[in-house]
Each structure stands twice: as structure tokens, then as C-alpha cells.
Design a protein around this motif. Sequence first.
Motif, PDB file in Angstrom:
ATOM      1  N   PRO A 101     -26.183  10.072  13.982  1.00 19.44           N
ATOM      2  CA  PRO A 101     -27.043  10.577  12.902  1.00 19.44           C
ATOM      3  C   PRO A 101     -26.721  12.010  12.488  1.00 19.44           C
ATOM      4  N   MET A 102     -26.321  12.857  13.460  1.00 19.32           N
ATOM      5  CA  MET A 102     -26.024  14.249  13.138  1.00 19.32           C
ATOM      6  C   MET A 102     -24.531  14.554  13.197  1.00 19.32           C
ATOM      7  N   GLY A 103     -23.697  13.527  13.239  1.00 16.98           N
ATOM      8  CA  GLY A 103     -22.269  13.716  13.108  1.00 16.98           C
ATOM      9  C   GLY A 103     -21.698  14.763  14.042  1.00 16.98           C
ATOM     10  N   MET A 104     -21.068  15.781  13.472  1.00 15.26           N
ATOM     11  CA  MET A 104     -20.369  16.776  14.271  1.00 15.26           C
ATOM     12  C   MET A 104     -21.311  17.714  15.030  1.00 15.26           C
ATOM     13  N   LEU A 105     -22.620  17.548  14.847  1.00 20.60           N
ATOM     14  CA  LEU A 105     -23.594  18.332  15.612  1.00 20.60           C
ATOM     15  C   LEU A 105     -24.511  17.432  16.435  1.00 20.60           C
ATOM     16  N   GLN A 106     -24.094  16.213  16.684  1.00 21.38           N
ATOM     17  CA  GLN A 106     -24.937  15.295  17.447  1.00 21.38           C
ATOM     18  C   GLN A 106     -25.299  15.870  18.819  1.00 21.38           C
ATOM     19  N   ASP A 107     -26.566  15.779  19.165  1.00 15.79           N
ATOM     20  CA  ASP A 107     -27.139  16.231  20.444  1.00 15.79           C
ATOM     21  C   ASP A 107     -27.321  17.740  20.536  1.00 15.79           C
ATOM     22  N   LEU A 108     -27.012  18.483  19.465  1.00  9.53           N
ATOM     23  CA  LEU A 108     -27.284  19.911  19.486  1.00  9.53           C
ATOM     24  C   LEU A 108     -28.760  20.153  19.179  1.00  9.53           C
ATOM     25  N   ASP A 109     -29.414  20.956  19.995  1.00  8.86           N
ATOM     26  CA  ASP A 109     -30.798  21.354  19.740  1.00  8.86           C
ATOM     27  C   ASP A 109     -31.014  22.764  20.278  1.00  8.86           C
ATOM     28  N   ALA A 132     -32.208  18.663   8.257  1.00 13.06           N
ATOM     29  CA  ALA A 132     -32.450  17.463   7.451  1.00 13.06           C
ATOM     30  C   ALA A 132     -31.335  17.267   6.431  1.00 13.06           C
ATOM     31  N   LEU A 133     -30.872  18.352   5.819  1.00 12.62           N
ATOM     32  CA  LEU A 133     -29.770  18.242   4.858  1.00 12.62           C
ATOM     33  C   LEU A 133     -28.488  17.783   5.533  1.00 12.62           C
ATOM     34  N   GLY A 155     -24.723  13.019   6.024  1.00 14.10           N
ATOM     35  CA  GLY A 155     -24.058  11.897   6.678  1.00 14.10           C
ATOM     36  C   GLY A 155     -24.270  10.594   5.920  1.00 14.10           C
ATOM     37  N   VAL A 156     -25.457  10.418   5.352  1.00 21.74           N
ATOM     38  CA  VAL A 156     -25.731   9.237   4.517  1.00 21.74           C
ATOM     39  C   VAL A 156     -24.882   9.303   3.249  1.00 21.74           C
ATOM     40  N   PHE A 157     -24.770  10.494   2.658  1.00 21.69           N
ATOM     41  CA  PHE A 157     -23.908  10.663   1.486  1.00 21.69           C
ATOM     42  C   PHE A 157     -22.491  10.169   1.786  1.00 21.69           C
ATOM     43  N   GLN A 158     -21.971  10.558   2.939  1.00 20.92           N
ATOM     44  CA  GLN A 158     -20.606  10.161   3.291  1.00 20.92           C
ATOM     45  C   GLN A 158     -20.481   8.648   3.429  1.00 20.92           C
ATOM     46  N   ALA A 218     -21.493  10.070  -7.291  1.00 16.68           N
ATOM     47  CA  ALA A 218     -22.644  10.883  -7.687  1.00 16.68           C
ATOM     48  C   ALA A 218     -23.740  10.021  -8.292  1.00 16.68           C
ATOM     49  N   GLN A 219     -23.363   9.059  -9.094  1.00 14.36           N
ATOM     50  CA  GLN A 219     -24.357   8.191  -9.725  1.00 14.36           C
ATOM     51  C   GLN A 219     -25.140   7.396  -8.691  1.00 14.36           C
ATOM     52  N   GLN A 220     -24.455   6.864  -7.689  1.00 13.96           N
ATOM     53  CA  GLN A 220     -25.141   6.077  -6.657  1.00 13.96           C
ATOM     54  C   GLN A 220     -26.039   6.956  -5.792  1.00 13.96           C
ATOM     55  N   LEU A 221     -25.572   8.165  -5.473  1.00 11.98           N
ATOM     56  CA  LEU A 221     -26.369   9.065  -4.627  1.00 11.98           C
ATOM     57  C   LEU A 221     -27.637   9.510  -5.342  1.00 11.98           C
ATOM     58  N   ALA A 222     -27.603   9.578  -6.674  1.00 15.56           N
ATOM     59  CA  ALA A 222     -28.779   9.995  -7.429  1.00 15.56           C
ATOM     60  C   ALA A 222     -29.921   8.994  -7.316  1.00 15.56           C
ATOM     61  N   GLY A 223     -29.643   7.833  -6.746  1.00 16.29           N
ATOM     62  CA  GLY A 223     -30.693   6.855  -6.501  1.00 16.29           C
ATOM     63  C   GLY A 223     -31.492   7.121  -5.246  1.00 16.29           C
TER      64      GLY A 223
END
Length: 287
Positions: A84-92, A265-266, A271-274, A235-240
Amino acid sequence: MKVYISADMEGVTGLVGADDVQMGGRDYERGRVMMTGDVNAAVRGALAAGAREVVVNDTHSTMRNLLVEDLHPAAALVRGKPKPMGMLQDLDGSFDAAVFVGHHARAGALGVLSHSFMGHEIEDMWLDDDRAMGEIGFAYATATALGVPVVALSGCDVACAEAAEWDANVRTAPVKYARDRFAARLRPADEARAAIEEAVREGVREAPSRTSPASHTPDTTEHTLTVRWQSASVAQQLAGIPGVTPSAGDAAHDRSVRVSGDLPALFRLFGVFQNVAYALTGQAPYC
């Protein structure tokens, strides 16, 4: 002391081309050996500075690159995808310091294997409308928002300079000097690993002085992420996605989207965008 290591591959010692870093490439297996060597140097540096726990996140491509059997035995490994957090997974906020190993310059920079997350599919990214960024900047901003100082980075000289633009206190270890996007003057491997170990050791030692009493409280300030894609279709699909809008302030706004929220959150939403972009384009990373 807990230390987090985010390990990418393009900025690793000795690697300059797609065949070095892509699964199936003729030199990929050698690239895995080199990546593991750089990460082990960083682990040694963290331990020498007093770390009692080291977590390594394999962040490149399939996220199954590091040689598990050769990884330093003191390090725990976060491996595989999706994360879920990609290259920062498990960082807190429980970590005292973050280290970036093998990272690379953003898209458009003349650094070794430069890109931003997706080869040429992402043309530009900005934080808060006016600050251009790539993987280094986005990961740096998100880690610090979580209350974790980024203390060291290794990569090519252009990547190191990019890190310094975000924070001059980040210790950097240039392991190669870019001559073009797929060419570099390499430091000898032993010398490069020694530089990584020293940068991490000194960066982790300095971490307590960079940590304020309130630093482990998450920063929930709202920021804006803007991404310009090569494809208007993406871009068009992400705008949904609720909250994602076209970026009217960009001359190429039909290819750009923007969204606001706190940085963690961003980072997760990106990651969803990718995933959407991969599904639509299927682009190879280094075309």
C-alpha cells in the motif's frame, strides 16, 4: 534506535543500463548482487551508529531484488508487492531515521536511469503547485511528515544533489557520476560501499539532534500533488477518482491531474494512480 532503509536499484554502485536493473536483463542477476552489497554497507553504517533495529524495504520494480540469503543478518526485509505504501512500506513514527539507498534523479534530470516512478509515462510531478519532485522528493516529504528524518542517501551525483535541494543536512554518498542517462564514471565498488557506510553512520548518529520533541506526531497539513502524464487517457481515467481533478493551471492540463490531502495519504493514493496507469499503458520503464 530504529533505522529504516528504502532500497531502490537504479542508483546502485556500478549499474547504468536497463539490462542491469530489469528482471530478465542480461546483467540483472549481477545487479542484484551489487544492490545487496550497497544495502549491506548501509546496514553496517546504521549498526555502527547504534541502531538496534534495521528494517530494509526492497522498492524496485517487482520488489523482489535483494538476495535474501546474502542480506546482512541484522536486517529485517520487507519484500514483494503490492505494498500500500510502496517504497515507504512499514515506515512509521516509531523510526528514528530513514535512509535511501540506490535512489535516482527525477524525470527530466540528466542523472543515471533518471525517471519518476514509471519510466517516461510520468513527465513531471509537483508538490504544492510549484515544487518539482520525483521519487526522492516525494519520499523525503512523506517520511518527514511521518516524523522520521531522512539522514542519508546513495545514488549518482545528480540524485545526491537532488536530495540536498530538499535538505542540505542529508548525508550523501555518490557512487557514480552521470555522463548521460545511461552512462557514468563509476567509483570502485569498495570505495563506494565505504562511502555509503560512512554517510549512513554519520547520518544516523546525527539523527537525535534533528528530532524535535513533537517530531513523532504525524503532520496532517494538507498538501497538493500534481502529476503530468504522457497520456491524456491516464489523466482522464484518474479524474474519475473522488477528489482528483484536472489541473487547469497547467498548459497541458488535459494530461495533468491534481489532488489534495496529507502527505501519507497522497503517497498511498499515488500508488493507486500508478496501478491505473500500468493497466492502461503497459509501458516498459526505460523506452
